[in-house]
Design a protein around this motif. Structure first.
Motif, PDB file in Angstrom:
ATOM      1  N   ILE A 162      18.864 -48.975-151.657  1.00  4.80           N
ATOM      2  CA  ILE A 162      18.014 -50.101-151.239  1.00  4.80           C
ATOM      3  C   ILE A 162      17.186 -50.603-152.416  1.00  4.80           C
ATOM      4  CG2 ILE A 162      15.968 -50.719-149.877  1.00  4.80           C
ATOM      5  CD1 ILE A 162      17.083 -48.823-147.677  1.00  4.80           C
ATOM      6  N   LEU A 163      16.564 -49.694-153.138  1.00  8.82           N
ATOM      7  CA  LEU A 163      15.703 -50.091-154.252  1.00  8.82           C
ATOM      8  C   LEU A 163      16.514 -50.683-155.392  1.00  8.82           C
ATOM      9  CD1 LEU A 163      13.158 -47.118-154.242  1.00  8.82           C
ATOM     10  CD2 LEU A 163      12.849 -49.429-153.333  1.00  8.82           C
ATOM     11  N   THR A 164      17.713 -50.161-155.612  1.00  2.51           N
ATOM     12  CA  THR A 164      18.601 -50.738-156.630  1.00  2.51           C
ATOM     13  C   THR A 164      18.970 -52.166-156.263  1.00  2.51           C
ATOM     14  OG1 THR A 164      19.520 -48.570-157.205  1.00  2.51           O
ATOM     15  CG2 THR A 164      20.820 -50.502-157.818  1.00  2.51           C
ATOM     16  N   GLU A 165      19.308 -52.386-154.986  1.00  4.97           N
ATOM     17  CA  GLU A 165      19.661 -53.727-154.515  1.00  4.97           C
ATOM     18  C   GLU A 165      18.478 -54.687-154.627  1.00  4.97           C
ATOM     19  OE1 GLU A 165      22.525 -55.090-153.218  1.00  4.97           O
ATOM     20  OE2 GLU A 165      23.641 -53.295-153.790  1.00  4.97           O
ATOM     21  N   LEU A 166      17.298 -54.210-154.270  1.00  8.21           N
ATOM     22  CA  LEU A 166      16.119 -55.072-154.316  1.00  8.21           C
ATOM     23  C   LEU A 166      15.763 -55.457-155.746  1.00  8.21           C
ATOM     24  CD1 LEU A 166      13.747 -53.523-151.618  1.00  8.21           C
ATOM     25  CD2 LEU A 166      14.910 -55.735-151.528  1.00  8.21           C
ATOM     26  N   LYS A 167      15.933 -54.535-156.665  1.00 10.95           N
ATOM     27  CA  LYS A 167      15.642 -54.843-158.066  1.00 10.95           C
ATOM     28  C   LYS A 167      16.563 -55.945-158.586  1.00 10.95           C
ATOM     29  CE  LYS A 167      13.389 -52.172-160.537  1.00 10.95           C
ATOM     30  NZ  LYS A 167      11.991 -52.143-161.027  1.00 10.95           N
ATOM     31  N   LYS A 168      17.785 -55.984-158.046  1.00 14.90           N
ATOM     32  CA  LYS A 168      18.730 -57.027-158.442  1.00 14.90           C
ATOM     33  C   LYS A 168      18.425 -58.349-157.743  1.00 14.90           C
ATOM     34  CE  LYS A 168      22.634 -53.847-159.160  1.00 14.90           C
ATOM     35  NZ  LYS A 168      23.975 -53.459-158.635  1.00 14.90           N
ATOM     36  N   THR A 169      18.204 -58.280-156.432  1.00 19.86           N
ATOM     37  CA  THR A 169      18.020 -59.491-155.634  1.00 19.86           C
ATOM     38  C   THR A 169      16.639 -60.102-155.802  1.00 19.86           C
ATOM     39  OG1 THR A 169      19.523 -58.535-153.975  1.00 19.86           O
ATOM     40  CG2 THR A 169      18.248 -60.451-153.302  1.00 19.86           C
ATOM     41  N   ALA A 170      15.638 -59.256-155.982  1.00 19.63           N
ATOM     42  CA  ALA A 170      14.249 -59.735-156.091  1.00 19.63           C
ATOM     43  C   ALA A 170      13.638 -59.256-157.396  1.00 19.63           C
ATOM     44  CB  ALA A 170      13.443 -59.244-154.896  1.00 19.63           C
ATOM     45  N   PRO A 171      14.136 -59.727-158.519  1.00 18.97           N
ATOM     46  CA  PRO A 171      13.667 -59.217-159.817  1.00 18.97           C
ATOM     47  C   PRO A 171      12.206 -59.539-160.116  1.00 18.97           C
ATOM     48  CG  PRO A 171      15.062 -61.158-160.121  1.00 18.97           C
ATOM     49  CD  PRO A 171      15.167 -60.782-158.668  1.00 18.97           C
ATOM     50  N   LYS A 172      11.643 -60.542-159.429  1.00 19.24           N
ATOM     51  CA  LYS A 172      10.252 -60.944-159.676  1.00 19.24           C
ATOM     52  C   LYS A 172       9.253 -60.152-158.842  1.00 19.24           C
ATOM     53  CE  LYS A 172      11.158 -65.121-158.415  1.00 19.24           C
ATOM     54  NZ  LYS A 172      10.999 -66.566-158.061  1.00 19.24           N
ATOM     55  N   ALA A 173       9.751 -59.327-157.941  1.00 23.49           N
ATOM     56  CA  ALA A 173       8.879 -58.727-156.931  1.00 23.49           C
ATOM     57  C   ALA A 173       8.271 -57.393-157.353  1.00 23.49           C
ATOM     58  CB  ALA A 173       9.645 -58.542-155.626  1.00 23.49           C
ATOM     59  N   GLU A 174       7.003 -57.212-156.998  1.00 24.49           N
ATOM     60  CA  GLU A 174       6.380 -55.894-156.999  1.00 24.49           C
ATOM     61  C   GLU A 174       6.754 -55.256-155.654  1.00 24.49           C
ATOM     62  OE1 GLU A 174       4.541 -53.843-158.784  1.00 24.49           O
ATOM     63  OE2 GLU A 174       4.334 -55.048-160.600  1.00 24.49           O
ATOM     64  N   ILE A 175       7.394 -54.098-155.705  1.00 24.92           N
ATOM     65  CA  ILE A 175       7.912 -53.459-154.503  1.00 24.92           C
ATOM     66  C   ILE A 175       7.044 -52.256-154.153  1.00 24.92           C
ATOM     67  CG2 ILE A 175       9.909 -52.294-153.483  1.00 24.92           C
ATOM     68  CD1 ILE A 175      11.651 -53.918-155.481  1.00 24.92           C
ATOM     69  N   TYR A 176       6.723 -52.134-152.866  1.00 29.27           N
ATOM     70  CA  TYR A 176       5.878 -51.047-152.371  1.00 29.27           C
ATOM     71  C   TYR A 176       6.614 -50.305-151.258  1.00 29.27           C
ATOM     72  CZ  TYR A 176       2.337 -53.814-154.758  1.00 29.27           C
ATOM     73  OH  TYR A 176       1.646 -54.520-155.695  1.00 29.27           O
ATOM     74  N   VAL A 177       6.926 -49.045-151.486  1.00 27.08           N
ATOM     75  CA  VAL A 177       7.549 -48.207-150.464  1.00 27.08           C
ATOM     76  C   VAL A 177       6.424 -47.553-149.664  1.00 27.08           C
ATOM     77  CG1 VAL A 177       9.016 -46.214-150.021  1.00 27.08           C
ATOM     78  CG2 VAL A 177       9.581 -47.783-151.894  1.00 27.08           C
ATOM     79  N   MET A 178       6.383 -47.836-148.374  1.00 24.42           N
ATOM     80  CA  MET A 178       5.328 -47.310-147.518  1.00 24.42           C
ATOM     81  C   MET A 178       5.678 -45.903-147.044  1.00 24.42           C
ATOM     82  SD  MET A 178       3.164 -49.864-147.415  1.00 24.42           S
ATOM     83  CE  MET A 178       2.054 -49.404-146.067  1.00 24.42           C
ATOM     84  N   GLY A 179       4.711 -45.005-147.158  1.00 21.96           N
ATOM     85  CA  GLY A 179       4.889 -43.667-146.622  1.00 21.96           C
ATOM     86  C   GLY A 179       4.641 -43.650-145.119  1.00 21.96           C
ATOM     87  N   TYR A 180       4.709 -42.450-144.539  1.00 22.67           N
ATOM     88  CA  TYR A 180       4.536 -42.297-143.092  1.00 22.67           C
ATOM     89  C   TYR A 180       3.411 -41.319-142.771  1.00 22.67           C
ATOM     90  CZ  TYR A 180       8.817 -44.910-142.274  1.00 22.67           C
ATOM     91  OH  TYR A 180       9.766 -45.914-142.223  1.00 22.67           O
ATOM     92  N   TYR A 181       2.856 -41.479-141.580  1.00 20.96           N
ATOM     93  CA  TYR A 181       1.806 -40.612-141.063  1.00 20.96           C
ATOM     94  C   TYR A 181       2.412 -39.590-140.112  1.00 20.96           C
ATOM     95  CZ  TYR A 181       2.548 -43.943-137.293  1.00 20.96           C
ATOM     96  OH  TYR A 181       3.152 -44.733-136.334  1.00 20.96           O
ATOM     97  N   PHE A 182       1.639 -38.583-139.743  1.00 18.77           N
ATOM     98  CA  PHE A 182       2.095 -37.620-138.736  1.00 18.77           C
ATOM     99  C   PHE A 182       2.046 -38.306-137.379  1.00 18.77           C
ATOM    100  CE2 PHE A 182       1.387 -34.130-135.685  1.00 18.77           C
ATOM    101  CZ  PHE A 182       2.554 -33.419-135.935  1.00 18.77           C
ATOM    102  N   ALA A 183       3.215 -38.435-136.743  1.00 19.47           N
ATOM    103  CA  ALA A 183       3.357 -39.301-135.569  1.00 19.47           C
ATOM    104  C   ALA A 183       3.091 -38.599-134.238  1.00 19.47           C
ATOM    105  CB  ALA A 183       4.768 -39.901-135.545  1.00 19.47           C
ATOM    106  N   TYR A 184       2.714 -37.296-134.267  1.00 23.82           N
ATOM    107  CA  TYR A 184       2.560 -36.548-133.012  1.00 23.82           C
ATOM    108  C   TYR A 184       1.198 -35.846-132.942  1.00 23.82           C
ATOM    109  CZ  TYR A 184       7.619 -37.200-133.149  1.00 23.82           C
ATOM    110  OH  TYR A 184       8.870 -37.747-133.228  1.00 23.82           O
ATOM    111  N   PRO A 185       0.108 -36.589-133.027  1.00 25.91           N
ATOM    112  CA  PRO A 185      -1.208 -35.938-133.017  1.00 25.91           C
ATOM    113  C   PRO A 185      -1.565 -35.304-131.676  1.00 25.91           C
ATOM    114  CG  PRO A 185      -1.460 -38.317-132.856  1.00 25.91           C
ATOM    115  CD  PRO A 185      -0.001 -38.047-133.142  1.00 25.91           C
ATOM    116  N   HIS A 186      -0.873 -35.688-130.595  1.00 26.63           N
ATOM    117  CA  HIS A 186      -1.187 -35.159-129.262  1.00 26.63           C
ATOM    118  C   HIS A 186      -0.469 -33.837-128.979  1.00 26.63           C
ATOM    119  CE1 HIS A 186      -3.153 -38.951-127.974  1.00 26.63           C
ATOM    120  NE2 HIS A 186      -2.254 -39.512-128.776  1.00 26.63           N
TER     121      HIS A 186
END
Length: 299
Positions: free
Chosen positions: A146-170
């Motif tokens: 995905i990141l390789t493709e984005l670097k090719k398709t969107a060469p002008k973009a600053e890319i941010y990969v979002m992390g995840y939170y713990f989804a089961y606090p209950h």
């Protein structure tokens, strides 16, 4: 002695007049595209679509600098990394991505969470380690592509990969450890692939912790409420502007959740009337919603 003094003064003036750009912020008009799963789309704990972290990011950027364009049409509830890769490679995505200079990606959680069995009544969590290992390896491979493709398709973009939170606090505390470890592994993979690709990783888990029932309020659903999405947006701004921008509670738009049927009706009506706000949401941010064809019970 005088020369040394004036050299120090000139050096100080240079430091004052020339800002040190240590952030990943884009200066000038921003064209922002959000990619990924239902977190990028803004799915609520009641399986509706409302203001999500990408909307809050767009709104906060618009308060501080020109926002030329914003879209989350490439986000879709239930998307895995394989689905996001297909979307990035699609013909429909190219015009959006080619003109983007800010891109966020939420991808990877559905590869893993679909393997976790959660019982909201008993607070139990269970999964099998071998399928989880296989799934996380798929995340690694797909995110790299995905990141390789984005670097090719969107060469002008600053890319941010979002992390995840713990989804089961209950869940019961005794049940959290094993699942939390898998989500930590997921974040480590995403951070590693982001670093190797030379893009930004946004960690959000510290903003939630393991007991964020105030941000993930539904024991039977893994999606955050508005405060949870605000925490994600502010985690983004900690990277984008080194905390120089932050969404405060009072800036969250009033709740305006839409069901799947309402989204489809609004989208179709906008297209029939030639309403360009559906295409250029920077002109009417609170009316921009994901173009979906079905709702899925995952992130």
């Amino acid at each position: 002695m005088k020369n040394t003094k004036w050299s120090f003064v000139l050096f100080s003036l240079v430091l004052f007049l020339v800002p040190l750009q240590t952030s990943a912020q884009v200066f000038g008009p921003v064209s922002y595209v959000a990619l990924g799963d239902s977190l990028a789309a803004g799915q609520t704990p009641t399986r509706e679509i409302d203001t999500g972290y990408s909307d809050l990011i767009a709104l906060e950027i618009a308060r501080n600098q020109p926002l030329a364009f914003y879209s989350k049409d490439l986000a879709f509830p239930g998307f895995t990394t394989a689905d996001v890769l297909k979307r990035v490679q699609s013909k429909e995505a190219k015009p959006l991505l080619q003109n983007a200079n800010v891109i966020t990606i939420s991808a990877g959680a559905n590869d893993l969470l679909r393997l976790i069995k959660s019982d909201a009544k008993s607070g139990s969590l269970s999964f099998q380690q071998i399928p989880a290992d296989y799934s996380l390896n798929s995340v690694r491979k797909n995110m790299k592509t995905i990141l390789t493709e984005l670097k090719k398709t969107a060469p002008k973009a600053e890319i941010y990969v979002m992390g995840y939170y713990f989804a089961y606090p209950h869940a019961r505390d005794s049940q959290k450890v094993g699942t939390a470890k898998q989500l930590t592994r997921l974040n480590e993979i995403l951070a590693k692939e982001a670093k190797e690709a030379g893009v930004n990783f946004v960690s959000v888990d510290a903003a939630f912790g393991d007991d964020a029932i105030g941000k993930v309020p539904n024991p039977a659903d893994v999606h955050p409420n508005a405060e949870g999405y605000r925490a994600m947006a502010n985690s983004f701004f900690n990277v984008y502007a080194k905390g120089g921008m932050q969404v405060i509670s009072g800036e969250i738009p009033p709740a305006n959740p839409l069901t799947f049927e309402e989204i489809m009706q609004n989208r179709q009506g906008a297209l029939e009337e030639g309403d360009q706000s559906a295409v250029l949401p920077s002109s009417y941010l609170d009316e921009e919603f994901i173009a979906v064809t079905e709702m899925k019970p995952m992130i």
